[in-house]
Design a protein around this motif. Structure first.
Motif, PDB file in Angstrom:
ATOM      1  N   ARG A 162      16.479  36.757  45.878  1.00 46.62           N
ATOM      2  CA  ARG A 162      16.999  37.989  46.341  1.00 46.62           C
ATOM      3  C   ARG A 162      18.241  38.353  46.800  1.00 46.62           C
ATOM      4  NH1 ARG A 162      19.044  39.913  50.476  1.00 46.62           N
ATOM      5  NH2 ARG A 162      18.370  38.178  52.337  1.00 46.62           N
ATOM      6  N   ILE A 163      18.986  37.273  47.396  1.00 43.22           N
ATOM      7  CA  ILE A 163      20.866  37.648  47.104  1.00 43.22           C
ATOM      8  C   ILE A 163      20.976  37.110  45.827  1.00 43.22           C
ATOM      9  CG2 ILE A 163      22.537  36.627  47.780  1.00 43.22           C
ATOM     10  CD1 ILE A 163      20.716  35.128  49.936  1.00 43.22           C
ATOM     11  N   ALA A 164      20.638  36.593  45.058  1.00 44.20           N
ATOM     12  CA  ALA A 164      21.512  36.878  43.349  1.00 44.20           C
ATOM     13  C   ALA A 164      20.870  38.052  42.599  1.00 44.20           C
ATOM     14  CB  ALA A 164      20.340  35.737  42.545  1.00 44.20           C
ATOM     15  N   LYS A 165      19.716  38.726  43.035  1.00 40.87           N
ATOM     16  CA  LYS A 165      19.390  39.617  42.836  1.00 40.87           C
ATOM     17  C   LYS A 165      20.272  41.101  43.004  1.00 40.87           C
ATOM     18  CE  LYS A 165      14.896  42.994  41.739  1.00 40.87           C
ATOM     19  NZ  LYS A 165      13.655  43.178  42.352  1.00 40.87           N
ATOM     20  N   GLU A 166      20.659  41.438  44.433  1.00 43.08           N
ATOM     21  CA  GLU A 166      21.113  41.642  44.872  1.00 43.08           C
ATOM     22  C   GLU A 166      23.205  41.517  44.611  1.00 43.08           C
ATOM     23  OE1 GLU A 166      20.760  42.013  49.079  1.00 43.08           O
ATOM     24  OE2 GLU A 166      18.236  43.083  48.968  1.00 43.08           O
ATOM     25  N   GLY A 167      22.758  40.605  43.981  1.00 43.18           N
ATOM     26  CA  GLY A 167      24.743  41.138  42.954  1.00 43.18           C
ATOM     27  C   GLY A 167      25.186  39.534  44.029  1.00 43.18           C
ATOM     28  N   LYS A 169      25.298  39.096  46.997  1.00 43.09           N
ATOM     29  CA  LYS A 169      25.903  40.049  48.000  1.00 43.09           C
ATOM     30  C   LYS A 169      24.611  39.436  49.576  1.00 43.09           C
ATOM     31  CE  LYS A 169      28.093  43.947  45.978  1.00 43.09           C
ATOM     32  NZ  LYS A 169      27.888  45.563  45.389  1.00 43.09           N
ATOM     33  N   PRO A 170      25.303  38.540  49.953  1.00 44.95           N
ATOM     34  CA  PRO A 170      23.921  38.390  50.878  1.00 44.95           C
ATOM     35  C   PRO A 170      24.207  39.762  52.621  1.00 44.95           C
ATOM     36  CG  PRO A 170      26.813  37.794  51.545  1.00 44.95           C
ATOM     37  CD  PRO A 170      26.587  38.501  50.009  1.00 44.95           C
ATOM     38  N   SER A 171      23.548  39.769  53.298  1.00 46.27           N
ATOM     39  CA  SER A 171      23.027  40.579  54.371  1.00 46.27           C
ATOM     40  C   SER A 171      24.091  40.202  55.531  1.00 46.27           C
ATOM     41  CB  SER A 171      22.037  39.998  55.423  1.00 46.27           C
ATOM     42  OG  SER A 171      21.470  38.831  55.665  1.00 46.27           O
ATOM     43  N   PHE A 172      24.396  40.963  56.341  1.00 47.17           N
ATOM     44  CA  PHE A 172      25.574  40.450  57.579  1.00 47.17           C
ATOM     45  C   PHE A 172      25.275  39.650  58.490  1.00 47.17           C
ATOM     46  CE2 PHE A 172      26.441  40.657  61.936  1.00 47.17           C
ATOM     47  CZ  PHE A 172      28.289  41.033  61.972  1.00 47.17           C
ATOM     48  N   GLU A 173      24.234  39.423  58.826  1.00 46.42           N
ATOM     49  CA  GLU A 173      23.520  37.399  59.164  1.00 46.42           C
ATOM     50  C   GLU A 173      24.473  37.034  58.313  1.00 46.42           C
ATOM     51  OE1 GLU A 173      19.827  35.306  60.566  1.00 46.42           O
ATOM     52  OE2 GLU A 173      19.754  37.292  59.979  1.00 46.42           O
ATOM     53  N   ASP A 175      25.830  36.378  55.482  1.00 46.19           N
ATOM     54  CA  ASP A 175      27.906  36.422  55.564  1.00 46.19           C
ATOM     55  C   ASP A 175      28.153  35.852  56.651  1.00 46.19           C
ATOM     56  OD1 ASP A 175      29.643  37.055  53.983  1.00 46.19           O
ATOM     57  OD2 ASP A 175      30.484  38.744  55.368  1.00 46.19           O
ATOM     58  N   LEU A 176      27.901  36.299  58.161  1.00 49.11           N
ATOM     59  CA  LEU A 176      28.118  35.483  58.379  1.00 49.11           C
ATOM     60  C   LEU A 176      28.067  34.301  59.495  1.00 49.11           C
ATOM     61  CD1 LEU A 176      29.342  36.332  61.839  1.00 49.11           C
ATOM     62  CD2 LEU A 176      27.376  36.703  62.910  1.00 49.11           C
ATOM     63  N   ARG A 177      26.846  33.946  58.783  1.00 46.86           N
ATOM     64  CA  ARG A 177      26.590  32.369  59.089  1.00 46.86           C
ATOM     65  C   ARG A 177      27.304  31.909  57.959  1.00 46.86           C
ATOM     66  NH1 ARG A 177      21.278  32.814  58.473  1.00 46.86           N
ATOM     67  NH2 ARG A 177      21.083  32.915  56.099  1.00 46.86           N
ATOM     68  N   LYS A 178      28.045  32.407  56.576  1.00 46.69           N
ATOM     69  CA  LYS A 178      28.728  31.839  55.584  1.00 46.69           C
ATOM     70  C   LYS A 178      30.184  30.645  56.448  1.00 46.69           C
ATOM     71  CE  LYS A 178      30.736  32.420  51.065  1.00 46.69           C
ATOM     72  NZ  LYS A 178      31.534  32.100  51.188  1.00 46.69           N
ATOM     73  N   LYS A 179      30.589  32.584  57.262  1.00 41.95           N
ATOM     74  CA  LYS A 179      31.621  32.428  57.394  1.00 41.95           C
ATOM     75  C   LYS A 179      32.402  31.238  58.293  1.00 41.95           C
ATOM     76  CE  LYS A 179      33.737  37.011  56.297  1.00 41.95           C
ATOM     77  NZ  LYS A 179      33.588  38.224  56.864  1.00 41.95           N
ATOM     78  N   LEU A 180      31.014  31.217  59.587  1.00 44.62           N
ATOM     79  CA  LEU A 180      30.992  30.242  60.515  1.00 44.62           C
ATOM     80  C   LEU A 180      30.628  29.080  60.042  1.00 44.62           C
ATOM     81  CD1 LEU A 180      28.797  31.940  63.255  1.00 44.62           C
ATOM     82  CD2 LEU A 180      30.955  31.892  63.071  1.00 44.62           C
ATOM     83  N   THR A 181      30.023  28.881  58.927  1.00 43.43           N
ATOM     84  CA  THR A 181      29.882  27.560  58.517  1.00 43.43           C
ATOM     85  C   THR A 181      31.014  27.191  57.806  1.00 43.43           C
ATOM     86  OG1 THR A 181      27.925  27.812  57.636  1.00 43.43           O
ATOM     87  CG2 THR A 181      28.644  25.822  56.770  1.00 43.43           C
ATOM     88  N   GLU A 182      31.957  27.409  56.858  1.00 44.76           N
ATOM     89  CA  GLU A 182      32.996  27.277  56.234  1.00 44.76           C
ATOM     90  C   GLU A 182      34.194  27.150  57.868  1.00 44.76           C
ATOM     91  OE1 GLU A 182      34.067  30.852  54.150  1.00 44.76           O
ATOM     92  OE2 GLU A 182      33.035  30.441  52.645  1.00 44.76           O
TER      93      GLU A 182
END
Length: 332
Positions: A162-167, A169-173, A175-182
Motif C-alpha cells: 500500500r505504501i509503495a502504491k501511494e508513491g 508516502k507513509p502515513s503520519f504514524e 513517518d513518525l515511527r521512521k523518524k523515531l527509529t532513525e
C-alpha cells in the motif's frame, strides 16, 4: 483457504536470478537434479530421502537433507495460488502473488533453475525499500535459508504494498515511527550509552518482545553468551535463547569471529540453548551470515543476526515507555 506468505531467497546455484524471474514471471529454486520431488504423492520421509540420496549421500545423519527438503517442501507443496512471496534483494524487496502450481523444467536443470512457480509480480515489478517494512517483516527477510514461512506477516506485506502504491508516502504514524527509529539508532551509536547500558537495553527489548526474565550473564561467567532469555512458544514449549551483544558502530561490520564466540557459548552447555542471536548497534558482513548459516545446517540451531536498524525498529514498535533500563543487572 486463508492467504499465506513466504520469504524466498532466489539464488539457485548461488547465482542471482532475479532479472530472469521478473522477465519470465516465475519464482525459481535450486536443487534441480531432484526432479522426483515434483511427485505430489510423496510422503515427507520419501521427499527428504530423495534430497539426501542426490545431494548428501555420505552424511552420517539427516540434518542437512532435512533442512534442504524443508525449504523445497514449502516451495513445492505448501505454496498455493494467491499466496504472497517476498523476495529480498539488497536494501529492497519484491513481492509476487503465486498464480499456479510448481513445476520442474528439464531444460533448466543445468542452470539449476528447474523448480518454478508462475507468479504475478506486484507493484509493477518495482522493488520496495526495506525501510517501509516493520521489524517483524524485516527480521524475517534476514532469516537464513531459501524459503521461509511468513503467513503471520501477511498484513505487514500488504501494508508495504500500500505504501509503495501511494508513491512511498507513509502515513503520519508511519513517518513518525521512521523518524523515531532513525533517532533511536543514532542515539545507540553515538549517544551516552556504555556497554553495560547497551546490554540492559537489549535485555529489556527481549522482555518487551515476550521473553520471561532475560538474565544478563556476569562478565566472570561469560563464555560467549551475554544474555539468556526464555520464550514460551504456543503457550507450551520453552525456547531458550542465547544472545551475544555488541555495542558497535556500523563500520567495521561484525564478522564471523563474533558469531563463533556465540557458538562457543552455546556449546559450553551453561543453558540448553535452542536459538542463538547476535544483537548489535552496528552491522554484519557476509562472513557473519555464512558462519551463522553453516552452524544452523550442521547443528540444527539457528542463529539470528539483529543489526542496529532492526533493533531500533523493535525498540520503537514495542514502545519506548515499556523500557526500564535499570531493571536488569548481572545475576548469573
Amino acid at each position: 483457504m486463508a492467504q499465506k506468505a513466504y520469504i524466498l531467497r532466489m539464488y539457485p546455484g548461488g547465482v542471482d536470478r532475479l532479472n530472469d524471474a521478473l522477465e519470465e514471471n516465475q519464482l525459481m529454486l535450486g536443487w534441480s537434479k531432484a526432479a522426483g520431488l515434483i511427485d505430489q504423492s510423496l510422503e515427507w520421509t520419501e521427499f527428504r530421502e530423495i534430497v539426501r540420496r542426490i545431494y548428501d549421500p555420505d552424511a552420517q545423519n539427516m540434518r542437512w537433507a532435512g533442512n534442504a527438503a524443508g525449504h523445497l517442501w514449502r516451495f513445492i507443496r505448501e505454496m498455493g495460488e494467491g499466496d504472497l512471496v517476498v523476495v529480498p534483494y539488497g536494501s529492497e524487496f519484491y513481492v509476487a502473488k503465486v498464480t499456479g502450481d510448481a513445476e520442474h523444467r528439464k531444460d533448466k536443470v543445468e542452470e539449476d533453475m528447474a523448480f518454478r512457480r508462475p507468479v504475478e509480480w506486484l507493484n509493477d515489478k518495482k522493488p520496495i525499500p526495506r525501510k517501509h517494512a516493520k521489524a517483524a517483516l524485516l527480521s524475517r527477510m534476514k532469516a537464513q535459508g531459501s524459503c521461509t514461512g511468513a503467513t503471520d506477516l501477511v498484513e505487514q506485506v500488504e501494508e508495504c504494498l500500500r505504501i509503495a502504491k501511494e508513491g512511498g508516502k507513509p502515513s503520519f504514524e508511519e513517518d513518525l515511527r521512521k523518524k523515531l527509529t532513525e533517532k533511536t539508532l543514532e542515539e545507540m551509536r553515538t549517544g551516552r550509552m556504555e556497554d553495560y547500558g547497551f546490554e540492559r537495553l537489549v535485555a529489556n527489548v527481549l522482555r518487551t518482545s515476550g521473553a520471561s526474565q532475560p538474565a544478563i550473564v556476569s562478565r566472570s561467567n561469560d563464555e560467549g553468551v551475554d544474555i539468556y532469555a526464555t520464550f514460551l512458544v504456543a503457550g507450551v514449549f520453552q525456547q531458550v535463547v542465547g544472545v551475544q551483544v555488541k555495542h558497535y558502530k556500523p563500520d567495521p561490520p561484525i564478522g564471523g569471529k563474533v558469531v563463533q564466540q556465540l557458538i562457543n557459548g552455546i556449546e559450553s552447555g551453561q543453558e540448553p540453548v535452542t536459538l542463538g542471536m547476535v544483537i548489535t548497534s552496528g552491522t554484519f558482513d557476509d562472513e557473519a551470515e555464512e558462519e551463522a548459516e553453516k552452524y544452523r545446517i550442521n547443528n540444527g540451531i539457528p542463529i539470528e543476526l539483529v543489526d542496529g536498524e532492526l533493533l531500533a525498529k523493535l525498540i520503537v514498535e514495542n514502545g519506548l515507555e515499556n523500557l526500564n533500563l535499570d531493571t536488569f543487572h548481572a545475576d548469573l
